[in-house]
Write a protein that holds these residues in place. Structure first.
Motif, PDB file in Angstrom:
ATOM      1  N   ILE A   1     -22.388  17.746  42.094  1.00 15.57           N
ATOM      2  CA  ILE A   1     -23.598  19.072  42.026  1.00 15.57           C
ATOM      3  C   ILE A   1     -24.684  18.783  41.112  1.00 15.57           C
ATOM      4  O   ILE A   1     -25.683  19.409  41.211  1.00 15.57           O
ATOM      5  CB  ILE A   1     -22.703  20.167  42.104  1.00 15.57           C
ATOM      6  CG1 ILE A   1     -23.613  21.464  42.576  1.00 15.57           C
ATOM      7  CG2 ILE A   1     -22.041  20.403  40.573  1.00 15.57           C
ATOM      8  CD1 ILE A   1     -24.131  21.646  43.863  1.00 15.57           C
TER       9      ILE A   1
ATOM     10  N   PHE B   1     -19.388  25.387  39.097  1.00 11.84           N
ATOM     11  CA  PHE B   1     -20.521  24.908  39.704  1.00 11.84           C
ATOM     12  C   PHE B   1     -20.419  24.232  41.186  1.00 11.84           C
ATOM     13  O   PHE B   1     -21.271  24.598  42.076  1.00 11.84           O
ATOM     14  CB  PHE B   1     -21.575  24.083  38.987  1.00 11.84           C
ATOM     15  CG  PHE B   1     -22.178  24.819  37.707  1.00 11.84           C
ATOM     16  CD1 PHE B   1     -23.418  25.319  38.097  1.00 11.84           C
ATOM     17  CD2 PHE B   1     -21.759  24.959  36.535  1.00 11.84           C
ATOM     18  CE1 PHE B   1     -24.228  26.035  36.981  1.00 11.84           C
ATOM     19  CE2 PHE B   1     -22.164  25.595  35.655  1.00 11.84           C
ATOM     20  CZ  PHE B   1     -23.278  26.195  35.763  1.00 11.84           C
ATOM     21  N   SER B   2     -19.533  23.548  41.273  1.00 10.47           N
ATOM     22  CA  SER B   2     -19.310  22.508  42.408  1.00 10.47           C
ATOM     23  C   SER B   2     -18.911  23.567  43.427  1.00 10.47           C
ATOM     24  O   SER B   2     -18.155  24.619  43.347  1.00 10.47           O
ATOM     25  CB  SER B   2     -18.056  21.604  42.091  1.00 10.47           C
ATOM     26  OG  SER B   2     -18.535  20.507  41.350  1.00 10.47           O
TER      27      SER B   2
ATOM     28  N   VAL C   1     -27.330  23.924  32.848  1.00  8.72           N
ATOM     29  CA  VAL C   1     -26.020  23.666  33.267  1.00  8.72           C
ATOM     30  C   VAL C   1     -24.952  23.454  32.026  1.00  8.72           C
ATOM     31  O   VAL C   1     -24.107  24.256  32.003  1.00  8.72           O
ATOM     32  CB  VAL C   1     -26.002  22.585  34.336  1.00  8.72           C
ATOM     33  CG1 VAL C   1     -24.353  22.290  34.720  1.00  8.72           C
ATOM     34  CG2 VAL C   1     -26.756  23.214  35.716  1.00  8.72           C
TER      35      VAL C   1
ATOM     36  N   GLN D   1     -22.400  18.348  47.132  1.00 10.55           N
ATOM     37  CA  GLN D   1     -22.202  19.566  46.848  1.00 10.55           C
ATOM     38  C   GLN D   1     -21.006  19.786  46.052  1.00 10.55           C
ATOM     39  O   GLN D   1     -20.443  20.863  45.611  1.00 10.55           O
ATOM     40  CB  GLN D   1     -21.745  20.249  48.333  1.00 10.55           C
ATOM     41  CG  GLN D   1     -20.374  19.801  48.859  1.00 10.55           C
ATOM     42  CD  GLN D   1     -20.509  18.621  49.599  1.00 10.55           C
ATOM     43  OE1 GLN D   1     -21.385  17.762  49.578  1.00 10.55           O
ATOM     44  NE2 GLN D   1     -19.353  17.951  50.210  1.00 10.55           N
TER      45      GLN D   1
ATOM     46  N   TYR E   1     -26.128  30.705  39.502  1.00 13.72           N
ATOM     47  CA  TYR E   1     -26.617  29.226  39.456  1.00 13.72           C
ATOM     48  C   TYR E   1     -26.193  28.515  40.464  1.00 13.72           C
ATOM     49  O   TYR E   1     -26.894  27.616  41.294  1.00 13.72           O
ATOM     50  CB  TYR E   1     -26.406  28.603  38.159  1.00 13.72           C
ATOM     51  CG  TYR E   1     -27.396  27.436  37.845  1.00 13.72           C
ATOM     52  CD1 TYR E   1     -28.302  26.792  38.778  1.00 13.72           C
ATOM     53  CD2 TYR E   1     -27.553  27.158  36.382  1.00 13.72           C
ATOM     54  CE1 TYR E   1     -29.074  25.728  38.549  1.00 13.72           C
ATOM     55  CE2 TYR E   1     -28.591  26.154  36.050  1.00 13.72           C
ATOM     56  CZ  TYR E   1     -29.206  25.497  36.984  1.00 13.72           C
ATOM     57  OH  TYR E   1     -30.011  24.431  36.776  1.00 13.72           O
ATOM     58  N   SER E   2     -24.759  28.382  40.778  1.00 14.88           N
ATOM     59  CA  SER E   2     -23.961  27.521  41.676  1.00 14.88           C
ATOM     60  C   SER E   2     -24.494  27.895  42.984  1.00 14.88           C
ATOM     61  O   SER E   2     -24.681  27.070  43.892  1.00 14.88           O
ATOM     62  CB  SER E   2     -22.520  27.542  41.372  1.00 14.88           C
ATOM     63  OG  SER E   2     -22.065  28.867  41.904  1.00 14.88           O
TER      64      SER E   2
ATOM     65  N   GLN F   1     -18.046  29.831  49.086  1.00 19.15           N
ATOM     66  CA  GLN F   1     -18.339  29.868  47.856  1.00 19.15           C
ATOM     67  C   GLN F   1     -18.606  31.416  47.522  1.00 19.15           C
ATOM     68  O   GLN F   1     -17.982  31.703  46.523  1.00 19.15           O
ATOM     69  CB  GLN F   1     -19.655  29.133  47.477  1.00 19.15           C
ATOM     70  CG  GLN F   1     -19.815  28.804  46.117  1.00 19.15           C
ATOM     71  CD  GLN F   1     -18.944  28.007  45.539  1.00 19.15           C
ATOM     72  OE1 GLN F   1     -18.124  27.329  46.170  1.00 19.15           O
ATOM     73  NE2 GLN F   1     -19.155  27.515  44.077  1.00 19.15           N
TER      74      GLN F   1
ATOM     75  N   VAL G   1     -13.502  27.014  42.090  1.00 19.63           N
ATOM     76  CA  VAL G   1     -14.249  28.419  41.579  1.00 19.63           C
ATOM     77  C   VAL G   1     -13.194  29.394  41.406  1.00 19.63           C
ATOM     78  O   VAL G   1     -13.242  30.184  40.525  1.00 19.63           O
ATOM     79  CB  VAL G   1     -15.432  28.712  42.315  1.00 19.63           C
ATOM     80  CG1 VAL G   1     -14.997  29.265  43.751  1.00 19.63           C
ATOM     81  CG2 VAL G   1     -16.159  29.696  41.436  1.00 19.63           C
TER      82      VAL G   1
ATOM     83  N   THR H   1     -14.375  18.113  40.137  1.00 18.08           N
ATOM     84  CA  THR H   1     -15.177  19.170  40.422  1.00 18.08           C
ATOM     85  C   THR H   1     -15.880  19.436  38.977  1.00 18.08           C
ATOM     86  O   THR H   1     -15.371  19.326  37.863  1.00 18.08           O
ATOM     87  CB  THR H   1     -15.091  20.297  41.061  1.00 18.08           C
ATOM     88  OG1 THR H   1     -13.908  21.165  40.407  1.00 18.08           O
ATOM     89  CG2 THR H   1     -14.563  19.831  42.328  1.00 18.08           C
TER      90      THR H   1
END
Length: 391
Positions: free
Chosen positions: A273, A348-349, A289, A269, A31-32, A51, A355, A344
């Protein structure tokens, strides 16, 4: 390896891992990437490279960590303590301030990439604080004032250092993790009451001598009834709420959001997000989300509660507190009920450090699930009449 052996190994993997947690972690990652690929239209910097790289490395590390016994992490707590101190100290030597932030908490790597060491210090802190709590629990010292004071000092060390770096958003996360872990470990409520009274009495001192003008303006912007701050400190939150509202129920469609394309919301971003999901996927996209995050958070704390091992429970509790507090604060920022403090949205961010640290946390939780009830090397599975596969 034959098909039967592969089937048995897969069956054991599914049995001895929290597959729901793996699944929704993967859903969050995908999804991110969809959201980040859409907002790429708004600028020249390619967030997808970092990412995708961080997600790939993160899942690899998570799988590796899930196979290692979590007790070894806590057993060698001093390594993580040293690593945490080193990562916080190195920022004072090589730290930089990246665009869109007001703190010096980043380090630039070869190739133009940057990392935020404090994201990984959180993991080191959870491990060392777990060890600290386990020692006090074993010796039945958790009800002693001096012992609780040592816990407070333990938590204040990274909090003080990171505050000096200017990253007060992360300071709040550390404070929340410390309090939740201490409460879950069994620290008596009277000590939290004392701390609460002390914090309340300290508010004027914090306001005048700890917070700077930037911090105070961000707080007062929440209560600006005349909307004078919309063009200054309230601009980001105001535009974020407009973007979410513009998406209505189902949004304008992925890759079709005009406000996303022109980058109207600063830092969409990273911290904001959720506004991309709101504009392009609407209320439904935002709910998805929140649902994904809720399930991840629930699975983490549920896994911690299932194990009878105190160490495993505390590790999961610390990770639960980290993900939950970041999610609540980030969503509160976007909705304009909490000041913008640079937190963040977990999983997702955009941002490799964020992440990657979250995926490492998932790996630690999976290690607790896998190793808290039995030792894998002592388990064998019957394949046929004679053959056995050791796991």
């Amino acid at each position: 390896m034959g098909a039967i052996q592969i089937k048995k190994k897969l069956k054991l993997f599914l049995k001895r891992n929290d597959c729901i947690l793996w699944l929704f972690t993967a859903i969050a990652a995908i999804y991110s990437l969809l959201l980040i690929s859409s907002l790429q239209r708004s600028g020249n910097y390619n967030y997808m490279i970092s990412q995708v790289s961080a997600i790939a490395v993160g899942f690899a590390l998570a799988l590796l960590l899930s196979r290692l016994n979590y007790e070894h992490f806590v057993k060698y707590w001093w390594i993580f303590a040293a690593a945490g101190v080193a990562m916080t100290m190195i920022v004072f030597i090589f730290g930089i301030q990246v665009e869109g932030t007001d703190d010096t908490a980043w380090i630039r790597l070869p190739g133009g990439f940057t990392i935020q060491p404090s994201e990984f210090v959180k993991i080191c802190f959870i491990i060392t604080f777990t060890k600290h709590l386990a020692v006090l629990k074993e010796k039945q010292y958790l009800n002693k004032l001096w012992a609780v004071t040592t816990l407070f000092i333990h938590g204040m060390i990274p909090i003080a250092i990171i505050h000096i770096q200017g990253d007060d958003g992360t300071v709040l996360i550390f404070a929340f993790v410390m309090l939740v872990m201490a409460f879950a470990a069994g620290v008596p409520g009277k000590y939290f009451a004392i701390l609460g009274v002390g914090a309340a009495v300290s508010v004027p001192l914090i306001w005048n001598f700890v917070l700077n003008d930037e911090h105070r303006n961000r707080i007062t912007a929440l209560f600006d009834l005349d909307k004078n701050s919309m063009n200054t400190y309230g601009w980001q939150q105001y535009q974020g709420k407009v973007s979410i509202a513009s998406g209505q129920l189902s949004g304008s469609g992925l890759y079709n959001g005009q406000r996303v394309e022109y980058g109207i919301v600063p830092e969409q971003q990273n911290d904001f997000i959720l506004t991309v999901a709101g504009e392009e996927l609407g209320f439904i996209g935002c709910i998805i989300v929140l649902a994904v995050l809720f399930i991840i958070i629930y699975r983490v704390i549920a896994d911690g509660r299932k194990t009878s091992d105190f160490t495993g429970t505390m590790l999961c509790t610390g990770i639960f507190a980290t993900i939950a507090s970041q999610s609540i604060i980030n969503i509160g920022m976007v909705l304009g009920v909490i000041p913008v403090i640079g937190i963040t949205l977990p999983f997702f961010s955009a941002g490799g450090s964020s992440v990657l640290s979250m995926l490492i946390c998932v790996g630690i939780v999976q290690s607790v699930v896998r190793h808290s009830e039995f030792e894998p090397e002592k388990i064998s599975v019957k394949i046929g009449k004679k053959d056995r596969v050791k796991i």
